[in-house]
Design an enzyme around this catalytic site. Structure first.
Site, PDB file in Angstrom:
ATOM      1  N   ASP A  48       3.255  -5.185  -7.493  1.00 46.18           N
ATOM      2  CA  ASP A  48       4.124  -6.328  -7.783  1.00 46.18           C
ATOM      3  C   ASP A  48       3.943  -7.446  -6.767  1.00 46.18           C
ATOM      4  O   ASP A  48       3.419  -7.228  -5.679  1.00 46.18           O
ATOM      5  CB  ASP A  48       5.585  -5.889  -7.725  1.00 46.18           C
ATOM      6  CG  ASP A  48       5.984  -5.133  -8.971  1.00 46.18           C
ATOM      7  OD1 ASP A  48       5.299  -5.273  -9.993  1.00 46.18           O
ATOM      8  OD2 ASP A  48       6.996  -4.406  -8.902  1.00 46.18           O
ATOM      9  N   TYR A 106       2.000   5.574  -0.956  1.00 42.57           N
ATOM     10  CA  TYR A 106       2.710   4.356  -0.550  1.00 42.57           C
ATOM     11  C   TYR A 106       3.422   4.570   0.770  1.00 42.57           C
ATOM     12  O   TYR A 106       3.863   5.678   1.068  1.00 42.57           O
ATOM     13  CB  TYR A 106       3.765   3.963  -1.595  1.00 42.57           C
ATOM     14  CG  TYR A 106       3.192   3.371  -2.851  1.00 42.57           C
ATOM     15  CD1 TYR A 106       2.955   2.007  -2.956  1.00 42.57           C
ATOM     16  CD2 TYR A 106       2.884   4.180  -3.952  1.00 42.57           C
ATOM     17  CE1 TYR A 106       2.424   1.459  -4.121  1.00 42.57           C
ATOM     18  CE2 TYR A 106       2.347   3.634  -5.119  1.00 42.57           C
ATOM     19  CZ  TYR A 106       2.120   2.270  -5.185  1.00 42.57           C
ATOM     20  OH  TYR A 106       1.596   1.725  -6.327  1.00 42.57           O
TER      21      TYR A 106
END
Lengths: 261, 261
Positions: A48, A106
Site C-alpha cells: 500500500d 513483514y
C-alpha cells in the site's frame, strides 16, 4: 529477478495505477527505456501507499544481452534514490515473482514519541510509551499457526477464505542506528489478508496498553469478526522485509502445525 | 536550554543567515511567536548545510511562566518534523550554549554503496568498499591528543591557532536499524576547526584505501600543511552527536596528555 528496497512515503504503493507514482511503473518505464522495448516488472505482491520494502522481489522477461547481475548497477544509476535495487540475478526456469512465492515476512517498527528523530517521520510509528513486551508476545504467539483471520481483515479484502498460515509472530526490542529503542514486530506467513499485519499490530498495541489478558485477545481472533479488531496501525512503520521462494524454509511449520483447512 | 536533533539535508545549516532556511531561525521565530516577543536561540556552534545533529544544544532567555521542561512538547507540536526537541530544561546560572561548552562529539557514518537503503540518501555517505578497520584505527589514534591541525583545516577557517585537543578518535563497525553494516568514526574534542572532521575522515578513508602506512599518515598531520590533506568527506554522513558542559568529562585527558600549547 530483482530484489528491491523502496521508501513507501515517496510512492502511491507498489502497483502501477493511472498516473499516481508507483514503484512498479518507475522500474518498468526505466527498463523499457534501457531495453528499447515495453517491459513490465511483476512483483511478489502489492504494498500500500506508505508501506516500505527492504526486499520486494520482482521479475521481468527480456532477451537483453546485459548480464543479469549487472542490472542492479545499471538501474540504480538512473532510478531515484527512493528505489534501490539490492541485487539482480537470472530467475530459475518457471519462476514468477508472485505465483511461486512461498512466504512473505513483514516488520513493523515503533519508537517512543519523545525519541523520534528528524528522519524517522513516515518511517517509524510513534507511540507515547511502549506497552509490555511480555504481554505483546503472549498475543503474538496466539497469532502463530493456521487461523481464520477474518477479525484482522479489511472489509476490502477480496479473498473468499480468510484462513492463512503464520509461521513467525513475535515482538522484540531492538535499536535504531543511533542507540534509541525500537520495538519491532516480525511476522512471516504464506500470505496475508488486506491490512492484516497493520490490524494485528494496532490491535495488539491497544490491547497491551489496556492490559488485556491473553485469553481476551484470543477471543478476538476466535470471534472471526472484524468488529473485534481495534485500530489499524499506520502504514508508516510497515516494511516488506523478505520474500522467499524456498519451499524448505518453513517446512517445519507443516510438520508442527499440520493443516486445519 | 534545548537539546535539538535536526535533519541537515533540510536546512542551510544551523546559523540564521538572510532568508536561507536555518534551524536557528526556525526555532527562534516559533519561540518569538509563542512567547509574544522577539526571542533568539544561541547554539553551541554552527553546523554547515547538510550536517545533521543528534544533540545540538541551544539556549534562550525568557521571563515566560511556561515550565522549562514543557518547552520540548510545545515546540515539537509546531516545528517541522525535520527538527525535534529531545529535551528542554532550565539552564544553570551563567550558562551560555556556546561560551561554556567543554566538549563536542561528532559521528561520521559510512555504508557500502550496494547496501544503501532508500532512506539513507543524504544521511550516510556511501563508499564502494570499506577500507581496513585496523588501518583506520591506526590513523585515528594518531589524531587523538593535542595537535596543530593545520593540515585538516579549511582555508576558510578563521582561527589564529590551529591547535585543538582531541579526546576521542576511533572507528568501529556498527549497524543500521536493518542489519546492514555501518562504519562509524567517533571523535570528541574541545573544539574543531572549520571542516576539520570531514577533512580527517576523507583523508583517512582515502589513505586506508591506498594502504598508506601509519607513519606516512602521521607525516601528513605533522606537516601542518593543507596540501597534505586529501578529500574532504561530504557533509551527508556527519552528525553533531553530543555537546557537553561537564568540566569533569574529559579531565583524564589533561592528566594523560598535559597541554602542549
Amino acid at each position: 529477478m530483482l530484489c528491491v528496497a523502496y521508501d513507501g512515503s515517496c510512492f502511491h504503493g507498489w502497483q502501477a495505477q493511472g498516473n499516481a507514482p508507483s514503484v512498479q511503473s518507475a522500474i518498468s518505464s526505466l527498463l523499457s527505456s534501457i531495453l528499447g522495448s515495453e517491459t513490465m516488472v511483476y512483483g511478489s505482491g502489492r504494498t500500500d501507499a506508505g508501506v516500505h520494502a527492504l526486499s520486494q522481489v520482482c521479475h521481468f522477461d527480456t532477451r537483453s544481452q546485459i548480464a543479469p547481475e549487472k542490472f542492479a548497477l545499471v538501474l540504480n544509476t538512473r532510478l531515484p534514490k527512493s528505489i534501490r535495487i539490492l541485487s539482480s540475478a537470472e530467475a530459475p526456469e518457471g519462476f514468477h515473482a508472485r505465483f511461486t512465492t512461498m512466504s512473505r515476512e513483514y516488520w513493523y517498527l515503533l519508537k517512543r514519541s519523545a525519541e523520534m528523530l528528524p528522519w524517522d517521520d513516515r518511517h517509524v510509528t510513534p507511540v507515547k510509551e511502549f506497552p509490555s513486551l511480555e504481554l505483546l508476545n503472549e498475543y503474538a504467539s496466539l497469532l502463530q499457526g493456521t487461523h481464520d483471520f477474518t477479525t484482522f481483515a479489511s472489509a476490502r479484502d477480496p479473498s473468499e477464505s480468510k484462513t492463512r498460515d503464520i509461521y513467525v509472530s513475535g515482538w522484540e526490542m531492538t535499536a535504531d542506528g543511533f542507540g534509541f529503542d525500537v520495538l519491532k514486530y516480525r511476522t512471516a506467513g504464506n500470505a496475508f489478508l488486506y491490512h492484516q499485519v497493520r490490524s494485528m499490530v494496532g490491535t495488539m498495541i491497544e490491547c497491551a496498553a489496556a492490559g488485556e489478558s491473553a485469553a481476551d485477545f484470543r477471543a478476538r481472533l476466535e470471534a472471526k469478526d472484524r468488529k473485534m479488531a481495534l485500530r489499524t496501525a499506520k502504514a508508516d512503520g510497515l516494511y516488506l522485509a523478505d520474500v522467499s521462494y524456498d519451499e524448505e524454509k518453513y517446512r517445519w511449520f507443516e510438520e508442527a502445525y499440520g493443516r486445519k483447512d
